[in-house]
Design a protein around this motif. Sequence first.
Motif, PDB file in Angstrom:
ATOM      1  N   ILE A 181       0.393  15.439  -9.336  1.00 58.37           N
ATOM      2  CA  ILE A 181       0.406  15.319  -7.880  1.00 58.37           C
ATOM      3  C   ILE A 181       1.657  14.542  -7.483  1.00 58.37           C
ATOM      4  N   THR A 182       2.399  15.102  -6.610  1.00 58.58           N
ATOM      5  CA  THR A 182       3.629  14.467  -6.152  1.00 58.58           C
ATOM      6  C   THR A 182       3.553  14.285  -4.639  1.00 58.58           C
ATOM      7  N   ILE A 183       3.887  13.104  -4.237  1.00 61.93           N
ATOM      8  CA  ILE A 183       3.930  12.845  -2.799  1.00 61.93           C
ATOM      9  C   ILE A 183       5.384  12.583  -2.420  1.00 61.93           C
ATOM     10  N   ARG A 184       5.813  13.328  -1.480  1.00 58.54           N
ATOM     11  CA  ARG A 184       7.203  13.177  -1.061  1.00 58.54           C
ATOM     12  C   ARG A 184       7.257  13.138   0.455  1.00 58.54           C
ATOM     13  N   GLY A 185       8.190  12.461   0.929  1.00 61.42           N
ATOM     14  CA  GLY A 185       8.315  12.411   2.379  1.00 61.42           C
ATOM     15  C   GLY A 185       9.565  11.682   2.808  1.00 61.42           C
ATOM     16  N   ASN A 186       9.933  11.931   3.996  1.00 59.00           N
ATOM     17  CA  ASN A 186      11.112  11.255   4.527  1.00 59.00           C
ATOM     18  C   ASN A 186      10.702   9.987   5.256  1.00 59.00           C
ATOM     19  N   ILE A 187      10.010   9.186   4.552  1.00 60.86           N
ATOM     20  CA  ILE A 187       9.580   7.891   5.062  1.00 60.86           C
ATOM     21  C   ILE A 187      10.065   6.836   4.087  1.00 60.86           C
ATOM     22  N   ASP A 188      10.038   5.609   4.511  1.00 61.05           N
ATOM     23  CA  ASP A 188      10.595   4.589   3.620  1.00 61.05           C
ATOM     24  C   ASP A 188       9.656   4.332   2.446  1.00 61.05           C
ATOM     25  N   ALA A 189      10.180   3.597   1.506  1.00 59.58           N
ATOM     26  CA  ALA A 189       9.463   3.414   0.243  1.00 59.58           C
ATOM     27  C   ALA A 189       8.157   2.674   0.438  1.00 59.58           C
ATOM     28  N   ASP A 190       8.187   1.648   1.239  1.00 59.20           N
ATOM     29  CA  ASP A 190       6.963   0.875   1.440  1.00 59.20           C
ATOM     30  C   ASP A 190       5.869   1.722   2.076  1.00 59.20           C
ATOM     31  N   GLU A 191       6.281   2.516   3.003  1.00 59.89           N
ATOM     32  CA  GLU A 191       5.299   3.351   3.671  1.00 59.89           C
ATOM     33  C   GLU A 191       4.762   4.413   2.710  1.00 59.89           C
ATOM     34  N   LEU A 192       5.660   4.920   1.910  1.00 60.17           N
ATOM     35  CA  LEU A 192       5.216   5.910   0.924  1.00 60.17           C
ATOM     36  C   LEU A 192       4.238   5.281  -0.064  1.00 60.17           C
ATOM     37  N   THR A 193       4.535   4.089  -0.440  1.00 58.66           N
ATOM     38  CA  THR A 193       3.631   3.384  -1.350  1.00 58.66           C
ATOM     39  C   THR A 193       2.275   3.169  -0.699  1.00 58.66           C
ATOM     40  N   ARG A 194       2.316   2.721   0.530  1.00 58.96           N
ATOM     41  CA  ARG A 194       1.056   2.486   1.240  1.00 58.96           C
ATOM     42  C   ARG A 194       0.245   3.770   1.349  1.00 58.96           C
ATOM     43  N   LEU A 195       0.945   4.824   1.637  1.00 60.57           N
ATOM     44  CA  LEU A 195       0.271   6.113   1.760  1.00 60.57           C
ATOM     45  C   LEU A 195      -0.343   6.536   0.422  1.00 60.57           C
ATOM     46  N   ALA A 196       0.443   6.370  -0.612  1.00 61.75           N
ATOM     47  CA  ALA A 196      -0.045   6.780  -1.934  1.00 61.75           C
ATOM     48  C   ALA A 196      -1.242   5.958  -2.352  1.00 61.75           C
ATOM     49  N   LEU A 197      -1.222   4.692  -1.970  1.00 64.90           N
ATOM     50  CA  LEU A 197      -2.361   3.842  -2.313  1.00 64.90           C
ATOM     51  C   LEU A 197      -3.617   4.245  -1.564  1.00 64.90           C
ATOM     52  N   ALA A 198      -3.405   4.723  -0.379  1.00 63.34           N
ATOM     53  CA  ALA A 198      -4.560   5.028   0.456  1.00 63.34           C
ATOM     54  C   ALA A 198      -5.227   6.348   0.083  1.00 63.34           C
ATOM     55  N   VAL A 199      -4.432   7.239  -0.386  1.00 63.32           N
ATOM     56  CA  VAL A 199      -4.944   8.594  -0.588  1.00 63.32           C
ATOM     57  C   VAL A 199      -5.853   8.671  -1.814  1.00 63.32           C
ATOM     58  N   ASN A 200      -6.941   9.294  -1.596  1.00 67.41           N
ATOM     59  CA  ASN A 200      -7.819   9.645  -2.702  1.00 67.41           C
ATOM     60  C   ASN A 200      -7.842  11.158  -2.824  1.00 67.41           C
ATOM     61  N   PHE A 201      -8.520  11.583  -3.843  1.00 66.23           N
ATOM     62  CA  PHE A 201      -8.615  13.023  -4.029  1.00 66.23           C
ATOM     63  C   PHE A 201     -10.053  13.418  -4.323  1.00 66.23           C
ATOM     64  N   GLN A 202     -10.391  14.467  -3.687  1.00 66.75           N
ATOM     65  CA  GLN A 202     -11.643  15.108  -4.046  1.00 66.75           C
ATOM     66  C   GLN A 202     -11.289  16.387  -4.789  1.00 66.75           C
ATOM     67  N   SER A 203     -12.067  16.663  -5.718  1.00 66.98           N
ATOM     68  CA  SER A 203     -11.770  17.859  -6.496  1.00 66.98           C
ATOM     69  C   SER A 203     -12.582  19.029  -5.994  1.00 66.98           C
ATOM     70  N   LYS A 204     -11.904  20.102  -5.974  1.00 68.40           N
ATOM     71  CA  LYS A 204     -12.598  21.319  -5.540  1.00 68.40           C
ATOM     72  C   LYS A 204     -12.467  22.354  -6.632  1.00 68.40           C
TER      73      LYS A 204
END
Lengths: 197, 358
Positions: free
Chosen positions: B335-358
Amino acid sequence: MISDEMLAAQILRGEISAFEELVNRYKNSVFAIVYRMTGQYQEAEDISQDVFLTVYQKLYQFDQSKKFGPWIHRIAINTCISALRKKNKVVTLNFDETYIQQYEVDCHYTYDDPEKMFERKELRANIEKAINELPDSYKTIILLRYQMDYNNQEIADILEISKENVEVKVHRARKALRKIILKRWNERGQAHELPAN
Amino acid sequence: MNCQQINHYLLDYSEGNVSPPLRDAIEEHLSQCEYCRNNYKLTLIENEILREKIDIPELSENFTSRVIQAIVPSHAYSFRRQRKKPLAWVAACVALIALVGIHWPQISNAFIWIDSKNMACVGQETQAGPRLNAGQNGFNTGQLSGAKDSEIIVGSKLDYGNKDNTNKSSRIIYNDAATTNHIADRKEQKEVSRSAAKSWKNSTEDNKSSAAVKTPSSSASDSIPVPVDVPPEYQLVEVEKHPDEFVYQYQRKTDQARVAIIVKDSMDQMMYGLKTEESSVNPQQFALPEEDKQYLSMADTGPNENSPDMKAKEMAPQVPEERSIKVNKYKHFDITIRGNIDADELTRLALAVNFQSK
């Protein structure tokens, strides 16, 4: 020398050379049994081959904690009996009393000194013929007891009967054999009435 | 004893199988009775002749070879043995059914995966939780572990374009403003979906960040990880399906910044161990029981990394490290998360995201 049971284990692991060794060890004894039962060389050889094929196929059933000899000889006997049945020969292994009675030694016969009456060679031929006239049940007992030198317990294991039963059957087989021999002697006018006592 | 009684015991007597008193009685009778004496002689002769084996003809010399030739065509003894035992077949069938039963989730996953290529992702609950380690020196690297039983690699500053770089075991994709121009040439960039690449095309000039996340699908019933717990300021705007990956496109409501969460099936990374670039990882390290999930630290892990509860916040700002958890040896996802946001925000986002499996 590696034991028969070890050879059996090797065969189960797929070593065909072990089976070859086993054939060499037992072919004569198996053939002796079969030949005694059939009385014909070629037939005995074919049946002997079937015996070893059966041994190979059923080897996984062999209990390696027991002796191999009695096991293979039992297969030899059973294979032989099956073959004879297929040929519509009369084969029976029962030891019924009614069957026994016709082989009971008739006490009206008596004996001269056998060594004076017959040459040894002639006597042997007579006995061999008498064996071949025996029912297969008696023939089997005679074979195992005297040709294969099994004791009563081993015969019991082979035939899956009790040791006491084996002892009785050996006696009956010998009586049946004796009756055939005496009958031949009587036909030659060499038997005499039993003394009155 | 009369003659008939003696006659009954003669065979046993000839073989020495009578008691001493009976033996004496028989011998006394034999000495007086010629009839029984001749009978006894005949018994002895019979005994001898019956034990003679000279009348058995010799077997033909090629008997053994004939037997072996008859055997050899069916030489595979073990096969014959199995064929003769129906119970073995029954046992084999039971074992096969049990095996299929045990691994059915993975088998069904494979079918679901195939089927999912033509249908939308529907989430399924799983104990997903983000695991992120942000890089330093301006790199915004992150790693997200979806399920509780997942494999995590926390990345470092390794550029795939230069395998001789510092961290031997890293396999994390990263980029920042300084390396943006090289991304297109990098190996991992090729794994990004066409649409994801397209979406970034207009937004990679400045401050572009990406977080690489590797997570296996874990639980028995999962297949495609679906992001959940995405912060509310991000809105899902598009889901793209590709043969080997799903791209979830999010847009930040405040400034329209785009974030792509790319879920890529990693069939080639199945089975044991990590797919490291330059370091070999002993597969046994990952053969941990499911219930004993723990983090296995690599050579240069920090003191907090042995904590079984590896919260992302404990490790987010730290030096890039590599950690791994082996949970599912059958299948996992990158899983790769990419975005044109700053590093801290990307980190925060990555920390927040969970995954459900389907």
